[in-house]
Design a protein around this motif. Structure first.
Motif, mmCIF file in Angstrom:
data_model
loop_
_atom_site.group_PDB
_atom_site.id
_atom_site.type_symbol
_atom_site.label_atom_id
_atom_site.label_comp_id
_atom_site.label_asym_id
_atom_site.label_seq_id
_atom_site.Cartn_x
_atom_site.Cartn_y
_atom_site.Cartn_z
ATOM 1 N N LYS A 149 -6.630 33.753 -0.370
ATOM 2 C CA LYS A 149 -8.048 34.068 -0.167
ATOM 3 C C LYS A 149 -8.935 33.085 -0.930
ATOM 4 O O LYS A 149 -9.924 32.584 -0.391
ATOM 5 N N GLN A 150 -8.565 32.768 -2.178
ATOM 6 C CA GLN A 150 -9.331 31.801 -2.968
ATOM 7 C C GLN A 150 -9.320 30.419 -2.302
ATOM 8 O O GLN A 150 -10.344 29.735 -2.248
ATOM 9 N N ILE A 151 -8.168 30.011 -1.823
ATOM 10 C CA ILE A 151 -8.029 28.700 -1.184
ATOM 11 C C ILE A 151 -8.888 28.629 0.074
ATOM 12 O O ILE A 151 -9.663 27.688 0.261
ATOM 13 N N VAL A 152 -8.766 29.636 0.944
ATOM 14 C CA VAL A 152 -9.529 29.642 2.194
ATOM 15 C C VAL A 152 -11.031 29.684 1.892
ATOM 16 O O VAL A 152 -11.813 28.952 2.513
ATOM 17 N N ASN A 153 -11.438 30.513 0.945
ATOM 18 C CA ASN A 153 -12.864 30.579 0.580
ATOM 19 C C ASN A 153 -13.362 29.222 0.093
ATOM 20 O O ASN A 153 -14.462 28.788 0.452
ATOM 21 N N ASP A 154 -12.573 28.551 -0.728
ATOM 22 C CA ASP A 154 -12.976 27.248 -1.257
ATOM 23 C C ASP A 154 -13.073 26.206 -0.137
ATOM 24 O O ASP A 154 -14.025 25.436 -0.088
ATOM 25 N N ILE A 155 -12.109 26.208 0.762
ATOM 26 C CA ILE A 155 -12.144 25.265 1.886
ATOM 27 C C ILE A 155 -13.386 25.518 2.733
ATOM 28 O O ILE A 155 -14.116 24.587 3.078
#
Length: 160
Positions: A149-155
């Motif tokens: 979730k953190q990765i997708v949000n950052d992308i």
């Protein structure tokens, strides 16, 4: 749903193990990764994989590792880092996610012990911070769902 460039060092280690197995020579991963030509081959493989997976298209492409990893590994093994490699690495990526390390899984490919892994992690973090400080997001150790979730949000935040 994103295009992903796989970890090319892993691919090179597997290819070399297969070649050695065909020659009936026993070779361990430490011997492979410390070979003088190893990082050069990984860099060539990485650049080809990035090009093949559309890194220059303007689309989101996620690279599992980058040229900065090769620089850190060269430093770890006491090899000279060519200036062109640093320049290419520093101009290549729009944003960097640094995922803090999880416990190593011994899989016959990974060869570092915890101390070596920590030393390499420090070199990697140093390279990423020095080259991409303003475009760097660190993702802390957490359960898989939270990290994804953190990765997708950052992308999504950096591609809007």
């Amino acid at each position: 749903g994103y295009t992903v460039v796989p970890e090319t060092a892993r691919m090179e280690i597997i290819a070399r193990k297969v070649r050695h197995d065909q020659d009936t020579a026993v070779v361990d991963t430490d011997e492979i990764v410390s070979a003088p030509d190893f990082q050069t081959e990984v860099i060539q493989r990485r650049l080809a994989a990035e090009a093949r997976n559309g890194i220059d298209t303007g689309e989101v492409v996620i690279c599992d590792r980058s040229l900065l990893d090769n620089i850190a590994y060269k430093r770890y093994f006491g090899e000279r880092v060519p200036p062109y490699l640093r320049q290419l690495a520093e101009e290549r990526y729009d944003h960097v996610l640094y995922l803090e390390g999880l416990p190593l899984e011994q899989d016959g490919i990974r060869h570092e012990n915890p101390s070596e892994r920590d030393n390499l992690a420090n070199l990697l973090k140093e390279e990423y911070t020095e080259s991409y400080n303003d475009q760097l997001t660190t993702i802390a150790v957490a359960d898989v769902e939270k990290r994804v979730k953190q990765i997708v949000n950052d992308i999504e935040m950096h591609t809007e």
